[in-house]
Design a protein around this motif. Structure first.
Motif, PDB file in Angstrom:
ATOM      1  N   LYS A 184      54.239  34.669  37.305  1.00  0.00           N
ATOM      2  CA  LYS A 184      52.765  34.750  37.168  1.00  0.00           C
ATOM      3  C   LYS A 184      52.451  33.874  35.756  1.00  0.00           C
ATOM      4  N   SER A 185      53.486  33.063  35.568  1.00  0.00           N
ATOM      5  CA  SER A 185      53.282  32.316  34.233  1.00  0.00           C
ATOM      6  C   SER A 185      51.982  31.481  34.240  1.00  0.00           C
ATOM      7  N   GLY A 186      51.091  31.411  33.347  1.00  0.00           N
ATOM      8  CA  GLY A 186      49.864  30.599  33.149  1.00  0.00           C
ATOM      9  C   GLY A 186      48.821  31.319  34.230  1.00  0.00           C
ATOM     10  N   SER A 187      48.790  32.536  34.474  1.00  0.00           N
ATOM     11  CA  SER A 187      47.981  33.202  35.349  1.00  0.00           C
ATOM     12  C   SER A 187      46.855  34.142  34.730  1.00  0.00           C
ATOM     13  N   SER A 188      45.763  34.234  35.218  1.00  0.00           N
ATOM     14  CA  SER A 188      45.019  35.060  34.799  1.00  0.00           C
ATOM     15  C   SER A 188      44.680  36.122  35.912  1.00  0.00           C
ATOM     16  N   GLU A 189      45.036  37.542  35.745  1.00  0.00           N
ATOM     17  CA  GLU A 189      45.051  38.489  36.618  1.00  0.00           C
ATOM     18  C   GLU A 189      43.673  39.199  36.523  1.00  0.00           C
ATOM     19  N   ALA A 190      43.140  39.525  37.636  1.00  0.00           N
ATOM     20  CA  ALA A 190      42.069  40.452  37.681  1.00  0.00           C
ATOM     21  C   ALA A 190      42.400  41.856  37.802  1.00  0.00           C
ATOM     22  N   PRO A 191      41.833  42.551  37.058  1.00  0.00           N
ATOM     23  CA  PRO A 191      42.033  43.966  36.774  1.00  0.00           C
ATOM     24  C   PRO A 191      41.453  44.828  37.998  1.00  0.00           C
ATOM     25  N   VAL A 192      41.829  46.083  37.852  1.00  0.00           N
ATOM     26  CA  VAL A 192      41.273  46.906  39.075  1.00  0.00           C
ATOM     27  C   VAL A 192      39.732  47.246  38.922  1.00  0.00           C
ATOM     28  N   GLU A 193      39.378  47.107  37.515  1.00  0.00           N
ATOM     29  CA  GLU A 193      37.729  47.290  37.359  1.00  0.00           C
ATOM     30  C   GLU A 193      37.115  46.201  37.951  1.00  0.00           C
ATOM     31  N   LEU A 194      37.343  45.028  37.889  1.00  0.00           N
ATOM     32  CA  LEU A 194      36.931  43.788  38.419  1.00  0.00           C
ATOM     33  C   LEU A 194      36.896  43.804  40.052  1.00  0.00           C
TER      34      LEU A 194
END
Length: 459
Positions: free
Chosen positions: A372-382
């Motif tokens: 997941k390098s360079g990633s933006s991970e969406a959290p469960v809240e979103l």
């Protein structure tokens, strides 16, 4: 034991389950999208397309630092360097924002500043190039190419095209004939056509001159008004000249270059057009230079998006501290495409997590590569907000491909950093991505519009 009862298999394909009215919507939207692709290839053209469309619906240009009347329902847009812009509708509340961010640049071939090339005895004039974005260079060889020329005239950018009309000539990058390609066939894929071998055929007559290049320059000036001295001051871009077409006997797919990320840009504007009185201020932003890292003043790494949104809130007399709260409380969508399942290369996909054509737009909880390098991970809240706002039939959860076979990024991480908010990637799957003929699904286009519309209508 035999039976006459017909087995009914539940289909995920939206075209199989859509109502008659929905099928009509899908077809009409696809027809309009094909026209968009024919007429708008560059970032500048796509920005101008959106502005012309929105101005007819009452959108007004706002300028940073200038007062303007802003109230719920106000339709606005901000320009940025001709290659990006932000538009939207002011919401009823001042608690959050919804931002759908796309990019309007596409992989293509640029000409070098000094590009007119004539070597002794080569028998023609060729043009020297530098490719833009991540491409398989060999795919652009033997492909008909049209030329987009951006120049300045009377203080404004003049865009001219050669190769988009039936009577126009086109350009092309030649490749070595198969009969002589024994050594070439041993090259690695990245070097089947090397960057410096991507010279473009541009003419083979000298006319009244002693050089092929002089005749080319004369013809170019006659066609465009651009002289030899003007060349380094202009932008010359080459794009595949294939016309956008339906793919398949059922016309369920669309083939064209520039769908990454033209399909999301088109869908985001069409979704914005459907908004009436959103609860939260909803904005669509077009960025450029995503294919080269989102750099520059028109890229997602610039401060344009946050500056424009802050200026909008300044006009509403919202305090700086409240502005920071609103931005950090935003729901942001990085509207970019994902990989569509390719039946010829099935082993490169995780079949449980791959976008399937016409089964809905793709929600990528994270992108990147190699852990997941360079990633933006969406959290469960979103993701919970997405689940509450958007009908689940319009999307599918996906990953780009099998772990460690490659990867890619989007504007998501930059949007999140600019606004300090959570971001999720949402956009249709694309087959043949970054090629001269990308493939998308007509129902996935429609589902993307629905997704962006419903997320901007969230309560």
């Amino acid at each position: 034991m035999s039976t006459n009862k017909k087995e009914v298999v539940e289909s995920r394909n939206l075209l199989d389950t859509a109502s008659s009215q929905e099928k009509t919507e899908i077809q009409e939207l696809a027809t309009e999208y094909l026209q968009f692709l024919r007429q708008n290839m560059t970032d500048r053209e796509r920005v101008q397309w959106a502005i012309a469309l929105l101005q007819k619906e009452g959108y007004v240009e706002f300028k940073m630092g200038q007062d303007a009347e802003v109230k719920p329902g106000t339709k606005f847009y901000y320009m940025n360097k001709s290659k990006s812009f932000l538009c939207g509708i002011v919401g009823k509340t001042q608690e959050s924002l919804t931002v759908v961010g796309t990019h309007v640049d596409v992989p293509h071939v640029d000409l070098k500043p000094n590009f007119v090339n004539e070597q002794a005895d080569q028998g023609c004039v060729t043009l020297k190039t530098h490719y833009y974005g991540g491409i398989k260079k060999y795919l652009f060889a033997t492909t008909p190419l049209l030329m987009k020329i951006n120049s300045m005239k009377d203080g404004k950018v003049l865009v001219q095209t050669i190769g988009d009309q039936p009577e126009d000539p086109v350009f092309t990058i030649p490749d070595l004939l198969v009969h002589l390609s024994q050594n070439q066939s041993e090259r690695k894929m990245r070097e089947v056509i090397k960057a410096e071998e991507m010279k473009v055929l541009a003419g083979s007559t000298k006319g009244e001159f002693t050089k092929f290049s002089d005749n080319f320059l004369k013809l170019l000036e006659e066609r465009t008004g651009i002289t030899k001295k003007d060349l380094p001051y202009c932008e010359f871009q080459l794009f595949p000249a294939y016309p956008p077409k339906y793919v398949g006997l059922d016309k369920s797919m669309i083939g064209a270059s520039g769908q990454d990320d033209g399909i999301c840009s088109f869908a985001a504007i069409k979704a914005l057009q459907k908004l009436q009185a959103p609860e939260h201020t909803s904005a669509v932003v077009f960025h450029s230079y995503e294919e080269t890292g989102s750099n520059g003043t028109a890229g997602a790494q610039s401060n344009f998006m946050s500056f424009a949104l802050s200026d909008l809130m300044d006009k509403q007399k919202i305090s700086p501290s409240k502005q920071r709260y609103i931005q950090s409380n935003a729901v942001a969508i990085a509207a970019d495409v994902s990989a569509l399942y390719d039946v010829n290369f099935a082993s490169y996909h995780d079949k449980m997590n791959v976008a399937v054509v016409n089964c809905g737009t793709s929600v990528s909880r994270y992108t990147g590569s190699a852990g997941k390098s360079g990633s933006s991970e969406a959290p469960v809240e979103l993701l919970h907000q997405v689940r509450q706002a958007v009908d689940e039939k319009f999307y599918q959860f996906v990953e780009l491909g099998e772990v460690d076979v490659g990867g890619g990024g989007t504007t998501a991480k930059f949007m999140g950093q600019q606004l300090s908010c959570e971001v999720v990637d949402v956009g249709p799957g694309v087959m043949n991505m970054h090629s001269p003929f990308e493939i998308t699904g007509t129902a996935d286009l429609w589902a993307s519009v629905k997704f962006y519309q419903q997320i901007m209508e969230r309560k």
